[in-house]
Motif scaffolding. Structure first.
Motif, PDB file in Angstrom:
ATOM      1  N   HIS A   9       0.857  -1.188   0.000  1.00 38.91           N
ATOM      2  CA  HIS A   9       0.000   0.000   0.000  1.00 38.91           C
ATOM      3  C   HIS A   9       0.892   1.236   0.000  1.00 38.91           C
ATOM      4  CE1 HIS A   9      -3.624  -2.314   0.883  1.00 38.91           C
ATOM      5  NE2 HIS A   9      -2.847  -3.049   1.661  1.00 38.91           N
ATOM      6  N   TRP A  10       0.688   2.117  -0.977  1.00 36.99           N
ATOM      7  CA  TRP A  10       1.429   3.367  -1.070  1.00 36.99           C
ATOM      8  C   TRP A  10       0.524   4.477  -0.574  1.00 36.99           C
ATOM      9  CZ3 TRP A  10       6.452   3.822  -2.714  1.00 36.99           C
ATOM     10  CH2 TRP A  10       7.008   2.679  -3.280  1.00 36.99           C
ATOM     11  N   GLN A  11       1.104   5.399   0.180  1.00 38.47           N
ATOM     12  CA  GLN A  11       0.320   6.510   0.689  1.00 38.47           C
ATOM     13  C   GLN A  11       1.186   7.762   0.705  1.00 38.47           C
ATOM     14  OE1 GLN A  11      -1.054   5.932   4.685  1.00 38.47           O
ATOM     15  NE2 GLN A  11      -2.234   7.800   4.695  1.00 38.47           N
ATOM     16  N   TYR A  12       0.683   8.828   0.070  1.00 34.77           N
ATOM     17  CA  TYR A  12       1.356  10.120   0.150  1.00 34.77           C
ATOM     18  C   TYR A  12       1.039  10.695   1.517  1.00 34.77           C
ATOM     19  CZ  TYR A  12       2.338  15.031  -0.445  1.00 34.77           C
ATOM     20  OH  TYR A  12       2.817  16.292  -0.269  1.00 34.77           O
ATOM     21  N   GLY A  28      15.850   8.526 -18.503  1.00 36.76           N
ATOM     22  CA  GLY A  28      16.794   7.870 -17.617  1.00 36.76           C
ATOM     23  C   GLY A  28      17.417   8.781 -16.574  1.00 36.76           C
ATOM     24  N   ALA A  29      16.965  10.044 -16.512  1.00 36.55           N
ATOM     25  CA  ALA A  29      17.528  10.971 -15.536  1.00 36.55           C
ATOM     26  C   ALA A  29      17.191  10.512 -14.124  1.00 36.55           C
ATOM     27  CB  ALA A  29      16.981  12.384 -15.765  1.00 36.55           C
ATOM     28  N   GLU A  30      18.157  10.621 -13.240  1.00 38.16           N
ATOM     29  CA  GLU A  30      17.941  10.235 -11.857  1.00 38.16           C
ATOM     30  C   GLU A  30      17.434  11.439 -11.071  1.00 38.16           C
ATOM     31  OE1 GLU A  30      20.473   8.595  -8.049  1.00 38.16           O
ATOM     32  OE2 GLU A  30      21.253   8.263 -10.061  1.00 38.16           O
ATOM     33  N   ILE A  31      16.375  11.235 -10.325  1.00 32.89           N
ATOM     34  CA  ILE A  31      15.862  12.296  -9.468  1.00 32.89           C
ATOM     35  C   ILE A  31      15.882  11.809  -8.033  1.00 32.89           C
ATOM     36  CG2 ILE A  31      14.425  13.340 -11.256  1.00 32.89           C
ATOM     37  CD1 ILE A  31      12.031  11.914  -9.958  1.00 32.89           C
ATOM     38  N   TYR A  32      15.787  12.733  -7.103  1.00 32.90           N
ATOM     39  CA  TYR A  32      15.806  12.405  -5.684  1.00 32.90           C
ATOM     40  C   TYR A  32      14.458  11.847  -5.270  1.00 32.90           C
ATOM     41  CZ  TYR A  32      15.525  13.378  -0.672  1.00 32.90           C
ATOM     42  OH  TYR A  32      15.336  13.278   0.681  1.00 32.90           O
ATOM     43  N   SER A  33      14.478  10.752  -4.588  1.00 28.93           N
ATOM     44  CA  SER A  33      13.270  10.208  -3.975  1.00 28.93           C
ATOM     45  C   SER A  33      13.711   9.340  -2.807  1.00 28.93           C
ATOM     46  CB  SER A  33      12.451   9.393  -4.975  1.00 28.93           C
ATOM     47  OG  SER A  33      13.163   8.253  -5.384  1.00 28.93           O
ATOM     48  N   ARG A  34      12.778   9.064  -1.940  1.00 25.44           N
ATOM     49  CA  ARG A  34      13.122   8.247  -0.785  1.00 25.44           C
ATOM     50  C   ARG A  34      11.943   7.361  -0.436  1.00 25.44           C
ATOM     51  NH1 ARG A  34      15.706  10.250   4.943  1.00 25.44           N
ATOM     52  NH2 ARG A  34      16.045   8.173   5.759  1.00 25.44           N
ATOM     53  N   HIS A  35      12.212   6.103  -0.288  1.00 27.22           N
ATOM     54  CA  HIS A  35      11.203   5.127   0.107  1.00 27.22           C
ATOM     55  C   HIS A  35      11.522   4.720   1.533  1.00 27.22           C
ATOM     56  CE1 HIS A  35       8.390   1.797  -0.198  1.00 27.22           C
ATOM     57  NE2 HIS A  35       9.324   1.049   0.375  1.00 27.22           N
ATOM     58  N   ILE A  36      10.579   4.902   2.431  1.00 29.09           N
ATOM     59  CA  ILE A  36      10.800   4.585   3.834  1.00 29.09           C
ATOM     60  C   ILE A  36       9.840   3.476   4.241  1.00 29.09           C
ATOM     61  CG2 ILE A  36      10.710   5.459   6.196  1.00 29.09           C
ATOM     62  CD1 ILE A  36      11.332   8.235   5.016  1.00 29.09           C
ATOM     63  N   VAL A  37      10.397   2.438   4.815  1.00 33.04           N
ATOM     64  CA  VAL A  37       9.583   1.334   5.316  1.00 33.04           C
ATOM     65  C   VAL A  37       9.461   1.480   6.827  1.00 33.04           C
ATOM     66  CG1 VAL A  37       9.398  -1.164   5.522  1.00 33.04           C
ATOM     67  CG2 VAL A  37      10.402  -0.172   3.468  1.00 33.04           C
ATOM     68  N   CYS A  38       8.240   1.568   7.298  1.00 34.50           N
ATOM     69  CA  CYS A  38       7.981   1.695   8.721  1.00 34.50           C
ATOM     70  C   CYS A  38       7.079   0.562   9.176  1.00 34.50           C
ATOM     71  CB  CYS A  38       7.281   3.020   9.022  1.00 34.50           C
ATOM     72  SG  CYS A  38       8.277   4.463   8.690  1.00 34.50           S
ATOM     73  N   PRO A  39       7.210   0.164  10.429  1.00 35.31           N
ATOM     74  CA  PRO A  39       6.308  -0.861  10.947  1.00 35.31           C
ATOM     75  C   PRO A  39       4.857  -0.386  10.890  1.00 35.31           C
ATOM     76  CG  PRO A  39       8.135  -0.473  12.469  1.00 35.31           C
ATOM     77  CD  PRO A  39       8.201   0.582  11.418  1.00 35.31           C
ATOM     78  N   GLN A  40       3.962  -1.305  10.685  1.00 38.99           N
ATOM     79  CA  GLN A  40       2.547  -0.964  10.638  1.00 38.99           C
ATOM     80  C   GLN A  40       2.156  -0.282  11.944  1.00 38.99           C
ATOM     81  OE1 GLN A  40       0.056  -4.265   9.660  1.00 38.99           O
ATOM     82  NE2 GLN A  40      -1.769  -3.014   9.478  1.00 38.99           N
ATOM     83  N   GLY A  41       1.389   0.768  11.846  1.00 34.72           N
ATOM     84  CA  GLY A  41       0.958   1.510  13.027  1.00 34.72           C
ATOM     85  C   GLY A  41       1.834   2.704  13.353  1.00 34.72           C
ATOM     86  N   THR A  42       2.949   2.869  12.631  1.00 39.11           N
ATOM     87  CA  THR A  42       3.821   4.026  12.850  1.00 39.11           C
ATOM     88  C   THR A  42       3.090   5.285  12.406  1.00 39.11           C
ATOM     89  OG1 THR A  42       5.780   2.685  12.433  1.00 39.11           O
ATOM     90  CG2 THR A  42       6.054   5.066  12.305  1.00 39.11           C
ATOM     91  N   THR A  43       3.065   6.299  13.261  1.00 39.45           N
ATOM     92  CA  THR A  43       2.399   7.549  12.898  1.00 39.45           C
ATOM     93  C   THR A  43       3.321   8.404  12.035  1.00 39.45           C
ATOM     94  OG1 THR A  43       3.191   8.799  14.811  1.00 39.45           O
ATOM     95  CG2 THR A  43       1.130   7.547  15.095  1.00 39.45           C
ATOM     96  N   LYS A  49      10.036  12.206  13.058  1.00 41.10           N
ATOM     97  CA  LYS A  49      10.976  12.367  14.168  1.00 41.10           C
ATOM     98  C   LYS A  49      12.203  11.473  13.989  1.00 41.10           C
ATOM     99  CE  LYS A  49      11.168  12.179  19.204  1.00 41.10           C
ATOM    100  NZ  LYS A  49      10.422  11.915  20.433  1.00 41.10           N
ATOM    101  N   ARG A  50      11.991  10.274  13.463  1.00 39.20           N
ATOM    102  CA  ARG A  50      13.106   9.334  13.303  1.00 39.20           C
ATOM    103  C   ARG A  50      13.976   9.648  12.087  1.00 39.20           C
ATOM    104  NH1 ARG A  50      13.057   2.738  13.183  1.00 39.20           N
ATOM    105  NH2 ARG A  50      15.284   2.555  12.889  1.00 39.20           N
ATOM    106  N   TYR A  51      13.349   9.930  10.940  1.00 40.02           N
ATOM    107  CA  TYR A  51      14.103  10.063   9.695  1.00 40.02           C
ATOM    108  C   TYR A  51      14.386  11.511   9.282  1.00 40.02           C
ATOM    109  CZ  TYR A  51      13.165   5.110   9.140  1.00 40.02           C
ATOM    110  OH  TYR A  51      13.106   3.767   9.336  1.00 40.02           O
ATOM    111  N   PHE A  52      13.602  12.462   9.796  1.00 41.50           N
ATOM    112  CA  PHE A  52      13.767  13.871   9.420  1.00 41.50           C
ATOM    113  C   PHE A  52      13.695  14.762  10.660  1.00 41.50           C
ATOM    114  CE2 PHE A  52      11.918  11.670   5.801  1.00 41.50           C
ATOM    115  CZ  PHE A  52      12.724  12.086   4.764  1.00 41.50           C
ATOM    116  N   PRO A  53      14.593  14.582  11.641  1.00 37.14           N
ATOM    117  CA  PRO A  53      14.498  15.377  12.875  1.00 37.14           C
ATOM    118  C   PRO A  53      14.611  16.882  12.627  1.00 37.14           C
ATOM    119  CG  PRO A  53      16.589  14.197  12.763  1.00 37.14           C
ATOM    120  CD  PRO A  53      15.741  13.694  11.632  1.00 37.14           C
ATOM    121  N   GLU A  54      15.310  17.271  11.585  1.00 41.41           N
ATOM    122  CA  GLU A  54      15.443  18.702  11.282  1.00 41.41           C
ATOM    123  C   GLU A  54      14.096  19.316  10.910  1.00 41.41           C
ATOM    124  OE1 GLU A  54      15.897  16.512   7.434  1.00 41.41           O
ATOM    125  OE2 GLU A  54      16.673  16.225   9.450  1.00 41.41           O
ATOM    126  N   GLU A  55      13.179  18.523  10.400  1.00 41.04           N
ATOM    127  CA  GLU A  55      11.844  18.994  10.046  1.00 41.04           C
ATOM    128  C   GLU A  55      11.074  19.420  11.293  1.00 41.04           C
ATOM    129  OE1 GLU A  55       8.514  19.893   7.645  1.00 41.04           O
ATOM    130  OE2 GLU A  55      10.596  19.543   7.098  1.00 41.04           O
TER     131      GLU A  55
END
Length: 72
Positions: A9-12, A28-43, A49-55
């Protein structure tokens, strides 16, 4: 024959980064993207907080700026 099937399941959730593209994109141009896998139920907040603390720091600063009062 594929034995193991898994539904993905993908969710924006939120836009965290934005960069201006200066060059024209070609096939074929490479662009920035990030796929993050989190345990089910992660808010969303837990993930940020875990991956982007500067945010979180940036959000706090923006809220403080919005709450400033000015005496004229």
């Amino acid at each position: 024959m594929i034995q193991d099937k898994e539904t993905v399941h993908w969710q924006y959730v939120k836009l965290l980064d934005c960069f201006e593209i200066i060059d024209e994109l070609e096939d074929g141009a490479e662009i920035y993207s990030r796929h993050i896998v989190c345990p089910q139920g992660t808010t969303t907040d837990e993930m940020i907080k875990r991956y982007f603390p500067e945010e979180l720091v940036l959000n706090v600063l923006c809220k403080k700026i919005k709450n400033l009062t000015y005496d004229y």
